[in-house]
Design a protein around this motif. Structure first.
Motif, short mmCIF file in Angstrom:
data_model
loop_
_atom_site.label_atom_id
_atom_site.label_comp_id
_atom_site.label_asym_id
_atom_site.label_seq_id
_atom_site.Cartn_x
_atom_site.Cartn_y
_atom_site.Cartn_z
N PHE A 106 -7.46 12.46 14.50
CA PHE A 106 -7.20 11.89 13.11
C PHE A 106 -8.20 12.48 12.03
N SER A 107 -7.65 12.65 10.89
CA SER A 107 -8.59 13.02 9.81
C SER A 107 -7.91 11.96 8.76
N CYS A 108 -8.59 12.02 7.51
CA CYS A 108 -8.16 10.86 6.52
C CYS A 108 -6.73 11.17 6.11
N ASN A 109 -6.38 12.52 6.17
CA ASN A 109 -4.76 12.73 5.72
C ASN A 109 -4.11 13.49 6.63
N GLU A 133 -4.40 7.92 2.36
CA GLU A 133 -5.51 8.09 3.37
C GLU A 133 -5.35 7.25 4.44
N ILE A 134 -5.81 7.52 5.60
CA ILE A 134 -5.95 6.76 6.58
C ILE A 134 -7.36 6.51 7.09
N ASP A 135 -7.46 5.22 7.89
CA ASP A 135 -8.98 4.99 8.31
C ASP A 135 -9.11 5.61 9.79
N VAL A 136 -9.85 6.59 9.70
CA VAL A 136 -9.83 7.36 11.03
C VAL A 136 -10.38 6.43 11.98
N SER A 162 6.26 4.99 0.47
CA SER A 162 7.63 5.66 0.09
C SER A 162 8.01 6.58 1.15
N HIS A 163 7.13 7.38 1.15
CA HIS A 163 7.06 8.41 2.05
C HIS A 163 6.29 8.75 2.99
N LEU A 164 6.30 9.58 4.09
CA LEU A 164 5.23 9.70 5.08
C LEU A 164 4.14 10.61 4.55
N THR A 165 4.78 11.88 4.04
CA THR A 165 3.81 12.91 3.48
C THR A 165 4.05 13.15 2.09
N THR A 166 2.90 13.80 1.32
CA THR A 166 2.98 14.11 0.08
C THR A 166 3.91 15.40 -0.02
N THR A 167 4.18 16.02 0.77
CA THR A 167 5.39 17.03 0.91
C THR A 167 6.80 16.46 0.73
N GLU A 168 7.06 15.35 1.51
CA GLU A 168 8.18 14.88 1.36
C GLU A 168 8.44 13.94 -0.05
#
Length: 231
Positions: A106-109, A133-136, A162-168
């Motif tokens: 895991f990383s923060c993103n 961000e997530i808590d690793v 709202s979405h899983l990734t910034t790309t989506e």
């Protein structure tokens, strides 16, 4: 066997060394020295044979090892609660793997899952550019029957993704802002408007965006050829 022969010759050599220390007559000394030389040469040749056989065996074992190929996992489901973003990945037989062979980094993103040696295959599942961000430290995974569940702890609890990734999300935003203008420009051919949007997103997007558009395009083509096909 060569190793056993070497042991016997080594004992013979030791005995000759002990005898040579007591000899005084030149002829006897020369005879013992000659015999010692013959034994030393024979030992050297046998050791070379052992080394050659050992190397050949190692090469043969290495060549006979089954090569494993890494397969990228693209089919998965995700869900969320107030505290976690959850990933569910189907993988037959994973419950028989050791804990050490199922590793999530895991990383923060980002999330990277690697599974080693299931039916002579390695597997990889990767998600980059998470929307938030997530808590690793508080993220983890569970091995279940024929599946793996990954629990990514939200850094901000209660925040809806709202979405899983910034790309989506970027794809959705571009599509939303461009749809009306492009459809208005191509009123007589809405399909052409949609194609123009897809082309624009592909040309301006990063590698993740291009990968998602290519996948959507391929699935759309297959769907048009086979309406009953499910993805």
């Amino acid at each position: 066997m060569a190793s056993q022969k070497i042991e016997e010759l080594t004992l013979d050599l030791a005995e000759l060394n002990a005898i040579s220390e007591k000899l005084e007559r030149p002829r006897n000394i020369d005879a013992v020295l000659l015999q010692k030389k013959r034994i030393e040469t024979e030992i050297s040749n046998l050791r070379a044979q052992v080394d050659t056989f050992s190397k050949a065996t190692q090469i043969r074992v290495a060549n006979n090892e089954v090569k494993r190929y890494e397969c990228e996992i693209s089919n998965y489901a995700w869900d969320q609660s107030d505290k976690f973003v959850k990933f569910f990945i189907g993988l037959d037989g994973v419950q028989n793997s050791s804990e050490e062979s199922v590793v999530v980094t895991f990383s923060c993103n980002s999330i990277l899952l690697k599974v080693a040696n299931i039916q002579n295959k390695d597997y990889k599942f990767e998600v980059n550019n998470l929307l938030y961000e997530i808590d690793v430290e508080k993220s983890y995974r569970k091995i279940k029957t024929n599946s793996i569940a990954i629990y990514a702890k939200k850094a901000t609890e209660g925040k809806n993704w709202s979405h899983l990734t910034t790309t989506e999300k970027r794809l959705a935003d571009i599509k939303k802002h461009s749809l009306e203008d492009d459809l208005e420009t191509n009123k007589d051919d809405p399909g052409a408007g949609l194609m123009k949007i897809m082309q624009k997103m592909y040309e301006t997007g990063d590698s993740e965006t291009k990968k998602m558009i290519a996948k959507a395009w391929t699935e759309g083509q297959q769907k048009s050829l086979n309406p009953d096909l499910q993805f």
